[in-house]
Scaffold this active site. Structure first.
Site, PDB file in Angstrom:
ATOM      1  N   ASP A  27       6.499  -3.132   8.739  1.00  0.00           N
ATOM      2  CA  ASP A  27       5.139  -2.708   8.412  1.00  0.00           C
ATOM      3  C   ASP A  27       4.267  -3.952   8.574  1.00  0.00           C
ATOM      4  OD1 ASP A  27       2.707  -1.929   7.458  1.00  0.00           O
ATOM      5  OD2 ASP A  27       3.491  -0.776   5.777  1.00  0.00           O
ATOM      6  N   GLN A  39      -7.468  -0.214  10.258  1.00  0.00           N
ATOM      7  CA  GLN A  39      -8.433   0.282   9.253  1.00  0.00           C
ATOM      8  C   GLN A  39      -9.451  -0.832   8.956  1.00  0.00           C
ATOM      9  OE1 GLN A  39      -7.963  -1.046   5.936  1.00  0.00           O
ATOM     10  NE2 GLN A  39      -9.680   0.087   5.060  1.00  0.00           N
ATOM     11  N   PHE A  97       0.856  -1.190   0.000  1.00  0.00           N
ATOM     12  CA  PHE A  97       0.000   0.000   0.000  1.00  0.00           C
ATOM     13  C   PHE A  97       0.896   1.246   0.000  1.00  0.00           C
ATOM     14  CE2 PHE A  97      -2.804   3.075   2.315  1.00  0.00           C
ATOM     15  CZ  PHE A  97      -3.753   3.185   1.315  1.00  0.00           C
ATOM     16  N   LYS A 109      -8.776  -4.495   7.965  1.00  0.00           N
ATOM     17  CA  LYS A 109      -7.692  -5.233   8.619  1.00  0.00           C
ATOM     18  C   LYS A 109      -8.216  -6.319   9.554  1.00  0.00           C
ATOM     19  CE  LYS A 109      -4.514  -2.861   6.544  1.00  0.00           C
ATOM     20  NZ  LYS A 109      -5.336  -1.912   5.797  1.00  0.00           N
ATOM     21  N   TYR A 140       1.029  22.381  28.926  1.00  0.00           N
ATOM     22  CA  TYR A 140       1.298  23.134  27.688  1.00  0.00           C
ATOM     23  C   TYR A 140       2.796  23.310  27.475  1.00  0.00           C
ATOM     24  CZ  TYR A 140      -3.705  23.945  27.457  1.00  0.00           C
ATOM     25  OH  TYR A 140      -5.057  23.763  27.361  1.00  0.00           O
ATOM     26  N   HIS A 179      -0.664  -5.946   7.994  1.00  0.00           N
ATOM     27  CA  HIS A 179      -1.440  -7.146   7.628  1.00  0.00           C
ATOM     28  C   HIS A 179      -1.201  -8.297   8.612  1.00  0.00           C
ATOM     29  CE1 HIS A 179      -1.116  -5.885   3.079  1.00  0.00           C
ATOM     30  NE2 HIS A 179      -1.660  -4.958   3.831  1.00  0.00           N
ATOM     31  N   ARG A 228      -3.472  10.913  18.625  1.00  0.00           N
ATOM     32  CA  ARG A 228      -4.007   9.949  19.585  1.00  0.00           C
ATOM     33  C   ARG A 228      -5.236   9.215  19.039  1.00  0.00           C
ATOM     34  NH1 ARG A 228      -3.368  14.821  22.866  1.00  0.00           N
ATOM     35  NH2 ARG A 228      -5.614  15.096  22.656  1.00  0.00           N
ATOM     36  N   ARG A 261       4.565  16.273  24.004  1.00  0.00           N
ATOM     37  CA  ARG A 261       4.631  16.330  25.470  1.00  0.00           C
ATOM     38  C   ARG A 261       5.647  15.307  25.982  1.00  0.00           C
ATOM     39  NH1 ARG A 261      -1.200  17.229  24.722  1.00  0.00           N
ATOM     40  NH2 ARG A 261      -1.578  19.340  25.448  1.00  0.00           N
TER      41      ARG A 261
HETATM   42  C1  PLP Z   1       0.903  -2.567   4.041  1.00  0.00           C
HETATM   43  C2  PLP Z   1       0.158  -1.391   4.599  1.00  0.00           C
HETATM   44  N1  PLP Z   1       0.838  -0.449   5.258  1.00  0.00           N
HETATM   45  C3  PLP Z   1       0.218   0.624   5.792  1.00  0.00           C
HETATM   46  C4  PLP Z   1      -1.130   0.799   5.679  1.00  0.00           C
HETATM   47  C5  PLP Z   1      -1.767   2.050   6.200  1.00  0.00           C
HETATM   48  O1  PLP Z   1      -2.697   1.843   7.193  1.00  0.00           O
HETATM   49  P1  PLP Z   1      -3.919   2.870   7.386  1.00  0.00           P
HETATM   50  O2  PLP Z   1      -4.891   2.638   6.297  1.00  0.00           O
HETATM   51  O3  PLP Z   1      -4.451   2.514   8.737  1.00  0.00           O
HETATM   52  O4  PLP Z   1      -3.354   4.250   7.363  1.00  0.00           O
HETATM   53  C6  PLP Z   1      -1.896  -0.182   5.025  1.00  0.00           C
HETATM   54  C7  PLP Z   1      -3.364  -0.050   4.958  1.00  0.00           C
HETATM   55  O5  PLP Z   1      -4.081  -0.116   4.114  1.00  0.00           O
HETATM   56  C8  PLP Z   1      -1.230  -1.292   4.453  1.00  0.00           C
HETATM   57  O6  PLP Z   1      -1.911  -2.234   3.772  1.00  0.00           O
END
Ligand code: PLP
Length: 412
Positions: free
Chosen positions: A167, A193, A96, A196, A232, A170, A242, A225
C-alpha cells in the site's frame, strides 16, 4: 522565549506554508487541451495511457493500471492476485481504513499485525505471528512515505507463498535500498486523492512487473474485458474503475513536479527530524538505513510524558503558533465501529460469525492513536529552511512553556 501565542503572545509564524496542491500554467494548458479535444474518457484520449507508462517506469515497473482511487486499486490488486472468499490478509492497524476495508470488499478477512513504535510501519515479528494456514496475502503500508520492512515481508511471503501488495498511497517517489516503492512486492497500490504527494483530486494506480497480474488488473479495471475480446464481452466480475482523461492530464503535469518536490521534502524532513529529536519526549518517525528516500507524505512524531505536557494541549499550542498539525487517526482500525460491529454488508457471510476484533492485540497502534502521534502534512515540508526552523522554534517554545499547558483546560 515570549509568551505562548495561545495565551496572547506573538506567534512564531504568521505566514502560511506552501499551499497544496501546487499548479500553474502547464496544468491549465493541458486541461484546456483535453477539454477542447472532446476526448474526456480513458478510452478516448492519450493522457491516462501516457501517465500509466511514465508513472510505472518511474516506480521501476513494467505496468501501471490507473483506476478511480487508491481504495479500489487495493481491491483490484487482491482480486487479480486470486485472493479467495474468506482467505486471510495481514494488514497493519495503524493506517487509513481502506487498507483493511478493501480486504473485506474482496470478501477476505483482514488480520491485524501491530506496528513498530519507532517506524510506525507494520512489525515483521507481528506479521510472522499473525500468519496461519489461511493467510494468502500481506499488505505492508509505507506509512507516511517511509518504506516498510520489505526484505522481512518478502522473506515471510516467500516461505509461505504469500502475495505481497504494497500500500504505497503515501510513497510516490520513495525508495527502499535504492529501489522505488511500488516495485518491491508483487503488486502495489497508490492513491492520487487530494492530500497525496501526487494528486488529481481523486485517482489511483496499480503497479506491477508481473505480466499476468497486470493483465488481470487491467481486465478488472475495465468491466472484465480482455485484449482480444469484442466490446460487449465480459470475462470476470468487475466494474468500470477507469480514470478519466482530465485526471490523466493533471497527473502528467503533476508528475513533472514530483521529483523536485520529493527531494525537497526528503531534505526538509530529515532536517526537521534531527532538530526535534533534541527535545525531551519527542520521537520523530525513525528512519531506517534501508530508507534511501522518504517521500514524507506526513511528517510524524510521537510525544511521550517526558515532554511534560499532554498531546492535545501541545497541538492547540502549535496551531496558535502558526503550525498546522493534527493527532492523526483517532482509532486504531480494530477499534473502528466498522470492525467492532463487523458491519460488512454482504461480505464474509460465514467467517464474520467467529471474528472478534475486540481481541486484536495492537498496543502500539492504540498508543499512537490515543496518546502520542502528531502529524504535520507534507506541504509544510515543501518550503524553505526558514519554514522548517519555524516549526522547530514552535516546538521549542512550547517545550519551554510546558508547565503552562498543564495548568489550563486545553484538552480538545
Ligand atoms: C494508506 C492509505 N491507503 C489507501 C488509501 C485510499 O486511497 P483513496 O483515498 O484514493 O481511496 C489512503 C488514502 O487516504 C491511504 O492513506
Amino acid at each position: 522565549m515570549h509568551t505562548l501565542a495561545l495565551f496572547g503572545g506573538t506567534p512564531v509564524r504568521s505566514r502560511p506554508f506552501t499551499p497544496w496542491p501546487v499548479f500553474g500554467q502547464p496544468e491549465e494548458e493541458r486541461l484546456l487541451a483535453t477539454l477542447r479535444s472532446g476526448n474526456w474518457g480513458r478510452l478516448d484520449g492519450p493522457e491516462v495511457a501516457e501517465f500509466e507508462q511514465r508513472f510505472a517506469a518511474l516506480h521501476g515497473c513494467k505496468h501501471g493500471i490507473a483506476v478511480a482511487n487508491g481504495t479500489v486499486s487495493l481491491r483490484i490488486a487482491l482480486l487479480a492476485a486470486g485472493i479467495g472468499a474468506e482467505d486471510e490478509v495481514i494488514v497493519p492497524p495503524y493506517t487509513f481504513v481502506s487498507t483493511a476495508s478493501a480486504v473485506v470488499e474482496a470478501n477476505a478477512i483482514p488480520v491485524f499485525a501491530d506496528v513498530d513504535l519507532n517506524t510506525f510501519n507494520m512489525d515483521a515479528a507481528a506479521v510472522e505471528a499473525a500468519v496461519t494456514g489461511r493467510t494468502k496475502a500481506i499488505i505492508p503500508v509505507h506509512f507516511a512515505g517511509h518504506p516498510a520492512d520489505m526484505e522481512a515481508m518478502m522473506t515471510i511471503a516467500r516461505a509461505r507463498r504469500l502475495i505481497v501488495i504494497e500500500d504505497a498511497a503515501h510513497a510516490h517517489g520513495a525508495r527502499y535500498q535504492d529501489r522505488p516503492a511500488g516495485s518491491l512486492g508483487h503488486l502495489a497500490s497508490f492513491s492520487f486523492q487530494s492530500s497525496k504527494n501526487l494528486t488529481s483530486g481523486e485517482g489511483g494506480i496499480i503497479t506491477t512487473n508481473d505480466d499476468a497480474l497486470a493483465e488481470s488488473c487491467r481486465s478488472i479495471q475495465n468491466c472484465g474485458r480482455v485484449p482480444d475480446g469484442i466490446w460487449y464481452e465480459h470475462h470476470v466480475i468487475s466494474g468500470n474503475y477507469r480514470l478519466g482523461e482530465f485526471q490523466g492530464a493533471l497527473l502528467n503535469c503533476q508528475l513533472d513536479r514530483l521529483e523536485e518536490q520529493t527531494r525537497t521534502r526528503d531534505v526538509n524532513g530529515r532536517y526537521l527530524a534531527s532538530r526535534l529529536a533534541g527535545l525531551p519526549g519527542l520521537h520523530p518517525q525513525r528512519r531506517l538505513a534501508d530508507c534511501t528516500r522518504h517521500s514524507y507524505h506526513l511528517f510524524m512524531l510521537r510525544i511521550d510524558a517526558s515532554f511534560g505536557a499532554p498531546r492535545a494541549a501541545v497541538l492547540t499550542a502549535l496551531e496558535a503558533e502558526g503550525i498546522p498539525c493534527s493527532a492523526g487517526y483517532g482509532y486504531s482500525l480494530p477499534d473502528q465501529p466498522l470492525f467492532r460491529n463487523k458491519a460488512f454488508g454482504p461480505y464474509l457471510p460465514v467467517a464474520s460469525a467467529s471474528l472478534d476484533y475486540s481481541q486484536a492485540h495492537c498496543p502500539n497502534s492504540d498508543l499512537l492513536c490515543r496518546e502520542q502521534c502528531i502529524w504535520l502534512e507534507q506541504n509544510l515540508l515543501l518550503g524553505s529552511r526558514e519554514d522548517i526552523d519555524d516549526i522547530g522554534r514552535a516546538f521549542e517554545k512550547i517545550y519551554e512553556h510546558r508547565q503552562a499547558l498543564n495548568t489550563r483546560d486545553l484538552l480538545i
